[in-house]
Design a protein around this motif. Structure first.
Motif, PDB file in Angstrom:
ATOM      1  N   LYS A  90      52.667  45.460  21.570  1.00  0.00           N
ATOM      2  CA  LYS A  90      52.214  44.147  22.030  1.00  0.00           C
ATOM      3  C   LYS A  90      51.455  43.470  20.898  1.00  0.00           C
ATOM      4  O   LYS A  90      50.507  44.043  20.350  1.00  0.00           O
ATOM      5  CB  LYS A  90      51.318  44.287  23.255  1.00  0.00           C
ATOM      6  CG  LYS A  90      52.050  44.817  24.491  1.00  0.00           C
ATOM      7  CD  LYS A  90      51.099  45.047  25.648  1.00  0.00           C
ATOM      8  CE  LYS A  90      51.855  45.587  26.858  1.00  0.00           C
ATOM      9  NZ  LYS A  90      50.956  45.878  27.997  1.00  0.00           N
TER      10      LYS A  90
ATOM     11  N   ALA B 144      48.907  40.892  19.921  1.00  0.00           N
ATOM     12  CA  ALA B 144      47.825  40.226  20.640  1.00  0.00           C
ATOM     13  C   ALA B 144      46.866  39.554  19.674  1.00  0.00           C
ATOM     14  O   ALA B 144      46.638  40.028  18.560  1.00  0.00           O
ATOM     15  CB  ALA B 144      47.070  41.233  21.492  1.00  0.00           C
TER      16      ALA B 144
ATOM     17  N   VAL C 255      44.303  45.178  25.970  1.00  0.00           N
ATOM     18  CA  VAL C 255      45.694  44.777  25.704  1.00  0.00           C
ATOM     19  C   VAL C 255      46.643  45.543  26.620  1.00  0.00           C
ATOM     20  O   VAL C 255      47.662  44.990  27.084  1.00  0.00           O
ATOM     21  CB  VAL C 255      46.041  45.011  24.219  1.00  0.00           C
ATOM     22  CG1 VAL C 255      47.527  44.754  23.965  1.00  0.00           C
ATOM     23  CG2 VAL C 255      45.193  44.109  23.331  1.00  0.00           C
TER      24      VAL C 255
ATOM     25  N   THR D 211      45.524  36.788  29.447  1.00  0.00           N
ATOM     26  CA  THR D 211      44.308  37.140  28.703  1.00  0.00           C
ATOM     27  C   THR D 211      43.489  38.153  29.501  1.00  0.00           C
ATOM     28  O   THR D 211      43.630  38.264  30.724  1.00  0.00           O
ATOM     29  CB  THR D 211      43.426  35.905  28.427  1.00  0.00           C
ATOM     30  OG1 THR D 211      43.032  35.322  29.676  1.00  0.00           O
ATOM     31  CG2 THR D 211      44.147  34.881  27.575  1.00  0.00           C
TER      32      THR D 211
ATOM     33  N   VAL E 294      41.231  39.052  24.650  1.00  0.00           N
ATOM     34  CA  VAL E 294      42.548  39.349  24.078  1.00  0.00           C
ATOM     35  C   VAL E 294      43.598  38.466  24.756  1.00  0.00           C
ATOM     36  O   VAL E 294      43.529  38.188  25.962  1.00  0.00           O
ATOM     37  CB  VAL E 294      42.912  40.849  24.248  1.00  0.00           C
ATOM     38  CG1 VAL E 294      41.960  41.716  23.459  1.00  0.00           C
ATOM     39  CG2 VAL E 294      42.911  41.268  25.707  1.00  0.00           C
ATOM     40  N   TYR E 295      44.556  38.039  23.953  1.00  0.00           N
ATOM     41  CA  TYR E 295      45.615  37.145  24.429  1.00  0.00           C
ATOM     42  C   TYR E 295      46.955  37.732  23.999  1.00  0.00           C
ATOM     43  O   TYR E 295      47.141  38.055  22.815  1.00  0.00           O
ATOM     44  CB  TYR E 295      45.415  35.760  23.804  1.00  0.00           C
ATOM     45  CG  TYR E 295      46.565  34.801  24.002  1.00  0.00           C
ATOM     46  CD1 TYR E 295      46.666  34.021  25.151  1.00  0.00           C
ATOM     47  CD2 TYR E 295      47.560  34.666  23.022  1.00  0.00           C
ATOM     48  CE1 TYR E 295      47.729  33.124  25.323  1.00  0.00           C
ATOM     49  CE2 TYR E 295      48.623  33.782  23.182  1.00  0.00           C
ATOM     50  CZ  TYR E 295      48.697  33.015  24.338  1.00  0.00           C
ATOM     51  OH  TYR E 295      49.745  32.132  24.500  1.00  0.00           O
ATOM     52  N   LEU E 296      47.891  37.927  24.950  1.00  0.00           N
ATOM     53  CA  LEU E 296      49.192  38.502  24.627  1.00  0.00           C
ATOM     54  C   LEU E 296      50.088  37.431  24.029  1.00  0.00           C
ATOM     55  O   LEU E 296      50.506  36.496  24.725  1.00  0.00           O
ATOM     56  CB  LEU E 296      49.846  39.102  25.876  1.00  0.00           C
ATOM     57  CG  LEU E 296      51.168  39.838  25.642  1.00  0.00           C
ATOM     58  CD1 LEU E 296      51.015  40.943  24.603  1.00  0.00           C
ATOM     59  CD2 LEU E 296      51.702  40.417  26.953  1.00  0.00           C
ATOM     60  N   ASN E 297      50.364  37.586  22.729  1.00  0.00           N
ATOM     61  CA  ASN E 297      51.149  36.586  22.003  1.00  0.00           C
ATOM     62  C   ASN E 297      52.644  36.812  22.185  1.00  0.00           C
ATOM     63  O   ASN E 297      53.402  35.864  22.387  1.00  0.00           O
ATOM     64  CB  ASN E 297      50.773  36.641  20.523  1.00  0.00           C
ATOM     65  CG  ASN E 297      51.181  35.403  19.765  1.00  0.00           C
ATOM     66  OD1 ASN E 297      50.935  34.286  20.231  1.00  0.00           O
ATOM     67  ND2 ASN E 297      51.807  35.580  18.604  1.00  0.00           N
TER      68      ASN E 297
END
Length: 679
Positions: free
Chosen positions: A536, A538, A600, A609, A626-629
């Motif tokens: 992932k 992130a 994550v 997030t 945290v942000y999952l890109n």
């Protein structure tokens, strides 16, 4: 230094590998039988079993499969050593110097008489239990003095001894005749004030405080008695033991000190005595000792620490001070004022460490003995054993010829060996080998240096003694491998270990690191073994040292808006947060597998997030968002990402290929019948 340390560690592993591969315990019935031949060199059962049994529990039954595997490893090892020799590594100066250094260390224990050393340790420990106070009379006599001067000094000390036996006062005799300047009054000069003589009184001492002959004579003399003349490096001594007490051990004390100035009048001295007594009464009345010290003590150094002195033993301070401390039995006790040659002291006991057990002191005593002249007794014992073992005989008359041909020029390192050209007689015989006068003449010429004046006869005798001892020890050193199988084996192990290290470094370790083309080609063949699992990607935003939990939540809310409402990219979010001085944040784009980041791991869809605000001590908080890109499918790893792992695998590959090459290059055979008999 790092390189040297790394090499020592790697070499140790190499030698351990040799140990894993090569020991002699062997089965008695097969020890001398040939088990293996490599390129014409025979290897016996004993050599193989020596290593095997070093690294396997002796009581275990040998596993046949394990022994087969062990033999295979042993063959590989011996092939590598053979290749190192074929490449001339054993002839390199660096190799020879390194092996010689290790051999010297390994040989050292063979030149120590353990029984003598053990006796010296016990003797020292027994003496540690007592502190001695003694006085002495010294008649100086250089350790290399001529027989004439030595006899004169001995006669002088003997005459003094007879006078003391007849009733003369020891202290007066010391003040009159002793060559120790402290025994006499010394008038004031530019270097020091008037110093009253001590009449030979040396105060208290214990083991290792005096030179060994002096110490021994003192401990063998009863209190109140005078020793017979005793020789040390300084000359001849008469020793009168005046006190003997159970060991003080190590002590820490504090003192309040009032100095008596050198030119004080009697009236001045009385005033100081009155003042010290009044201060003592104030201590008894309950005033704090440290406060009085800081205000009144003339020892400004210790006064800064409430009068505390460094830890000391019986020989470190004047006897009057030490006698007072002996009587302080309990921590915190304060003694009546005591007068020393420096002034008045009020002494307080702070702590005491008693002499420990024999086992507590053994290691420390052994270290001290090795550095002390008493260790010569071990060397003397070894020399005597070598002489006896090899039938040493000498021709004493042949030595006297050197008294005529050696001149004072040798004391200035200018003596020529040609001056002894006519001397050809036998000096001594060692194990059937004759050493003649020319050998000693060459030794004299080689070892001459500028020295202080000395009688030629004394000089020649001293150098001859050194020549004989060095010859004996050097000869014994050449016999160690023959006499001691264990020594021979361990030296061979170090030899093979160094060779193995050097060649493996060249063939495997360095090559794997430096051969980038070969590494890349190898990686291409194993690339399928290095694949990322699903990861992932992130954006991780961190704020550290936040003042409160609510402020942490505000910062997370702000970052969340940048990502979800304003839909800024990673680069834009990073620029916004890291360039604003009001934030203490960091922004990273990370590719993470499961388990690397708990926040994550909770994200299941792009755009989600997770946040966390936690206390970090001292009323500070850390806030994380945290942000999952994106979610990355399994993909092959690049060499740069796994270079360390691939390099290690490449080294293993290179070693296997090397072994294949060696097995094809050098013929070897195993005596299967002998091997089966071992199993």
């Amino acid at each position: 230094m790092k390189k040297s340390f790394l090499r020592s560690i790697q070499l140790r592993f190499a030698v351990v590998f040799v140990s894993l591969m090569v020991t002699i315990g062997g089965f008695a019935q097969n020890q001398n039988q040939v088990l293996l031949s490599i390129d014409g060199t025979d290897i016996t059962v004993s050599e193989f079993m020596n290593v095997y049994k070093k690294n396997n529990i002796q009581t275990e039954v040998i596993d046949k499969k394990t022994l087969d595997e062990y033999l295979d490893l042993f063959i590989n090892f011996k092939l590598k050593v053979r290749d190192a020799i074929a490449n001339g590594l054993d002839t390199a100066k660096s190799f020879k110097d390194e092996l010689a250094g290790y051999r010297k260390q390994l040989a050292a224990p063979y030149f120590v008489d353990d029984n003598v050393v053990e006796g010296l340790i016990k003797e020292a420990y027994d003496r540690m239990q007592w502190d001695i106070r003694a006085s002495h009379i010294l008649i100086k006599c250089d350790q290399n003095a001529s027989p004439k001067d030595t006899l004169a000094a001995f006669k002088k000390i003997s005459d003094i001894y007879e006078k003391i036996k007849a009733g003369a006062d020891f202290g007066k005799m010391a003040a009159e005749f002793s060559d120790d300047p402290s025994a006499k009054d010394r008038e004031a000069n530019n270097q020091h004030p008037f110093l009253k003589g001590n009449n030979g009184d040396l105060g208290f001492f214990t083991v290792f405080n005096m030179v060994y002959p002096f110490e021994t004579a003192a401990y063998k003399t009863e209190v109140g008695q005078v020793s017979k003349p005793t020789r040390s490096n300084f000359g001849y001594h008469l020793i009168k033991v005046t006190d003997k007490r159970p060991a003080l051990g190590k002590v820490q004390a504090a003192h309040l000190f009032l100095q008596i100035p050198p030119k004080s009048t009697h009236q001045d001295s009385l005033k100081i005595a009155t003042k010290i007594d009044s201060l003592y009464q104030r201590v008894l009345a309950g005033e704090k000792f440290g406060d009085l010290v800081k205000k009144f003590s003339d020892d400004k150094g210790s006064a800064q620490n409430a009068g505390a002195l460094p830890w000391f033993t019986c020989n470190r301070l004047v006897p009057e001070f030490i006698l007072t401390v002996y009587n302080l039995k309990d921590t915190g006790m304060v003694a009546k004022p005591v007068l020393t040659s420096y002034g008045w002291h009020i002494i307080k006991l702070l702590d005491r460490k008693a002499i420990g057990t024999y086992e507590d002191n053994k290691a420390d005593l052994k270290q001290k003995i090795v550095k002390d002249m008493r260790h010569d007794k071990s060397k003397e014992s070894v020399i005597a054993r070598i002489k006896s073992e090899y039938g040493f005989t000498e021709n004493a008359k042949a030595l006297t010829a050197f008294y005529k041909v050696v001149t004072d020029s040798i004391l200035n390192a200018k003596w020529k060996v040609d001056e002894a050209a006519k001397l050809r007689k036998k000096l001594f015989v060692l194990n059937g080998i004759e050493y003649n006068q020319q050998a000693f003449a060459a030794y004299l010429a080689k070892n001459q240096k500028k020295e202080k004046p000395e009688a030629i006869e004394s000089y020649v005798n001293r150098k001859y003694k050194s020549f004989v001892e060095e010859t004996l020890l050097a000869y014994e050193d050449t016999q160690l491998e023959r006499k001691y199988e264990d020594f021979k084996l361990i030296v061979n192990e170090y030899r093979d270990g160094i060779l193995l290290f050097d060649l493996t470094q060249r063939k495997v370790w360095d090559k794997a690191v430096k051969d980038t083309t070969g590494l890349e080609a190898f990686f291409a063949t194993v690339r399928s073994n290095y694949v990322w699992e699903e990861r992932k990607e992130a954006i991780v935003v961190n704020f550290k040292n936040v003042k409160s939990e609510s402020e942490g939540n505000d910062l997370i809310f702000m970052a969340n808006d940048l990502l979800l409402k304003e839909k800024l990219s990673f680069e834009q979010v990073k620029e916004r947060i890291t360039t604003d001085s009001t934030y203490t944040g960091s922004v990273e784009l990370e590719k993470l597998v499961k388990g690397e980041n708990e926040l994550v791991d909770k994200l299941t869809a792009v755009g989600q997030t997770q946040k966390k605000v936690v206390a970090d001590g001292a009323e500070k908080y850390n806030a994380t968002l945290v942000y999952l890109n994106r979610i990355l499918p399994p993909t092959p790893k690049e060499l740069a990402e796994v270079k360390g792992l691939v390099t290690a695998e490449y080294q293993n590959y290179l070693e296997k290929e090397w072994i294949k090459e060696l097995r094809a290059k050098y013929p070897f055979t195993v005596n299967k019948d002998v091997f089966e008999s071992i199993k």
